[in-house]
Design a protein around this motif. Structure first.
Motif, PDB file in Angstrom:
ATOM      1  N   PHE A   1       0.840  -1.205   0.000  1.00 11.45           N
ATOM      2  CA  PHE A   1       0.000   0.000   0.000  1.00 11.45           C
ATOM      3  C   PHE A   1       0.871   1.249   0.000  1.00 11.45           C
ATOM      4  O   PHE A   1       0.624   2.194  -0.758  1.00 11.45           O
ATOM      5  CB  PHE A   1      -0.908  -0.029   1.218  1.00 11.45           C
TER       6      PHE A   1
ATOM      7  N   PHE B   1      -1.903  10.016  -4.155  1.00  7.78           N
ATOM      8  CA  PHE B   1      -3.298   9.718  -3.814  1.00  7.78           C
ATOM      9  C   PHE B   1      -4.180  10.015  -5.023  1.00  7.78           C
ATOM     10  O   PHE B   1      -4.827  11.051  -5.124  1.00  7.78           O
ATOM     11  CB  PHE B   1      -3.752  10.519  -2.600  1.00  7.78           C
TER      12      PHE B   1
ATOM     13  N   ARG C   1      -6.682   8.101  -8.432  1.00  5.18           N
ATOM     14  CA  ARG C   1      -7.569   6.978  -8.711  1.00  5.18           C
ATOM     15  C   ARG C   1      -6.780   5.750  -9.147  1.00  5.18           C
ATOM     16  O   ARG C   1      -7.172   4.616  -8.860  1.00  5.18           O
ATOM     17  CB  ARG C   1      -8.600   7.379  -9.769  1.00  5.18           C
TER      18      ARG C   1
ATOM     19  N   LEU D   1      -5.758   3.895  -6.066  1.00  3.44           N
ATOM     20  CA  LEU D   1      -6.852   3.132  -5.470  1.00  3.44           C
ATOM     21  C   LEU D   1      -7.134   1.847  -6.266  1.00  3.44           C
ATOM     22  O   LEU D   1      -7.328   0.778  -5.683  1.00  3.44           O
ATOM     23  CB  LEU D   1      -8.108   3.994  -5.391  1.00  3.44           C
TER      24      LEU D   1
ATOM     25  N   SER E   1      -4.220  -0.572  -5.851  1.00  4.44           N
ATOM     26  CA  SER E   1      -4.233  -1.120  -4.494  1.00  4.44           C
ATOM     27  C   SER E   1      -5.232  -2.264  -4.393  1.00  4.44           C
ATOM     28  O   SER E   1      -4.952  -3.297  -3.776  1.00  4.44           O
ATOM     29  CB  SER E   1      -4.576  -0.028  -3.475  1.00  4.44           C
ATOM     30  N   LEU E   2      -6.387  -2.077  -5.011  1.00  6.00           N
ATOM     31  CA  LEU E   2      -7.391  -3.140  -5.032  1.00  6.00           C
ATOM     32  C   LEU E   2      -6.838  -4.390  -5.718  1.00  6.00           C
ATOM     33  O   LEU E   2      -7.023  -5.511  -5.221  1.00  6.00           O
ATOM     34  CB  LEU E   2      -8.647  -2.647  -5.763  1.00  6.00           C
TER      35      LEU E   2
END
Length: 255
Positions: free
Chosen positions: A84, A93, A95, A98, A101-102
């Motif tokens: 992470f 930070f 999209r 994110l 990370s998923l």
């Protein structure tokens, strides 16, 4: 301070991933009941469920029954926190951070399930495949595309390229060795990564995975005399490598 908070939040997510790793292959709910000792089945209080810290403080043992707690729990929390943080440092930070990370958290779950059970759950690979296509429509920048049509095409090409390459490899291996050489879960996992990352990165993952797998494969084959070697972890390692440095690798190879 920001990096520390990201690291801590990653470790917290890792604690949830441990629940998924234990319960998904056993077909148990990942929501209910709450965390409990796998030996005595007693609920684990919050102060014994603090990521990383509790494992060290309890010296890897349940407070109630003193049974040993697998080091995997600590390893998954640390790995999740490190992944992470690495993604945050690389992408900020955004999209993309994110989404990746998923994908990375999914790969961690896949890795540890495949290592123990030699399966890759469809709810992760097939679900991720569908999600990758959907996100590529609404976030075409995942594929450096400017329109949803281009994002969709890149995702579908990646899905076919990723799944197709590993399927053909498995088929040829089965013909050569007269037994199954590549599981269907590996095909679906590669297709999932292709859906998120596109066909170029899928091909790169396909060629990188053996570099991770060969040393351990030889160890399992000749030292442990084990013929069945899970390939999902090596695909996962190659997948995360490509997420982090795929563009740099391609640029180096085809400058």
């Amino acid at each position: 301070m920001t990096y520390l908070l990201i690291f801590i939040f990653g470790a917290v997510i890792g604690s949830f991933l441990n629940v998924c790793i234990y319960r998904i292959p056993r077909k148990e709910s990942i929501v209910f009941p709450g965390s409990r000792c796998v030996s005595c089945k007693k609920a684990i209080p919050w102060y014994d469920n603090i990521p990383l810290v509790s494992y060290i403080f309890l010296k890897g043992r349940c407070r109630s029954c003193k049974a040993g707690i697998s080091f995997r729990y600590f390893a998954v929390e640390l790995l999740s926190a490190a992944a992470f943080l690495s993604l945050f440092v690389n992408f900020g930070f955004t999209r993309l951070f994110l989404v990746y990370s998923l994908v990375a958290f999914s790969l961690i779950v896949v890795t540890f399930i495949d290592l123990e059970f030699q399966i890759i759950p469809d709810r992760i690979s097939l679900g991720g495949m569908i999600l990758g296509v959907i996100l590529s429509i609404f976030m075409p920048q995942i594929h450096n595309a400017s329109s949803w049509q281009s994002g969709l095409v890149n995702s579908l090409l990646g899905l076919v390229a990723g799944g197709g390459l590993i399927y053909i490899t498995g088929f040829l291996g089965s013909l050569a060795f007269k037994k199954e050489s590549m599981g269907g879960g590996d095909v679906k996992l590669m297709a999932m990564l292709g859906a998120f990352l596109g066909w170029k990165m899928a091909i790169l993952i396909f060629f990188l995975a053996p570099f991770f797998g060969t040393p351990l494969g030889l160890y399992y084959k000749f030292r442990k005399k084990q013929d069945i070697i899970p390939y999902g972890p090596f695909i996962s390692m190659a997948g995360f490598t490509v997420i982090m440095w795929g563009d740099n690798i391609l640029g180096f190879l085809f400058f």
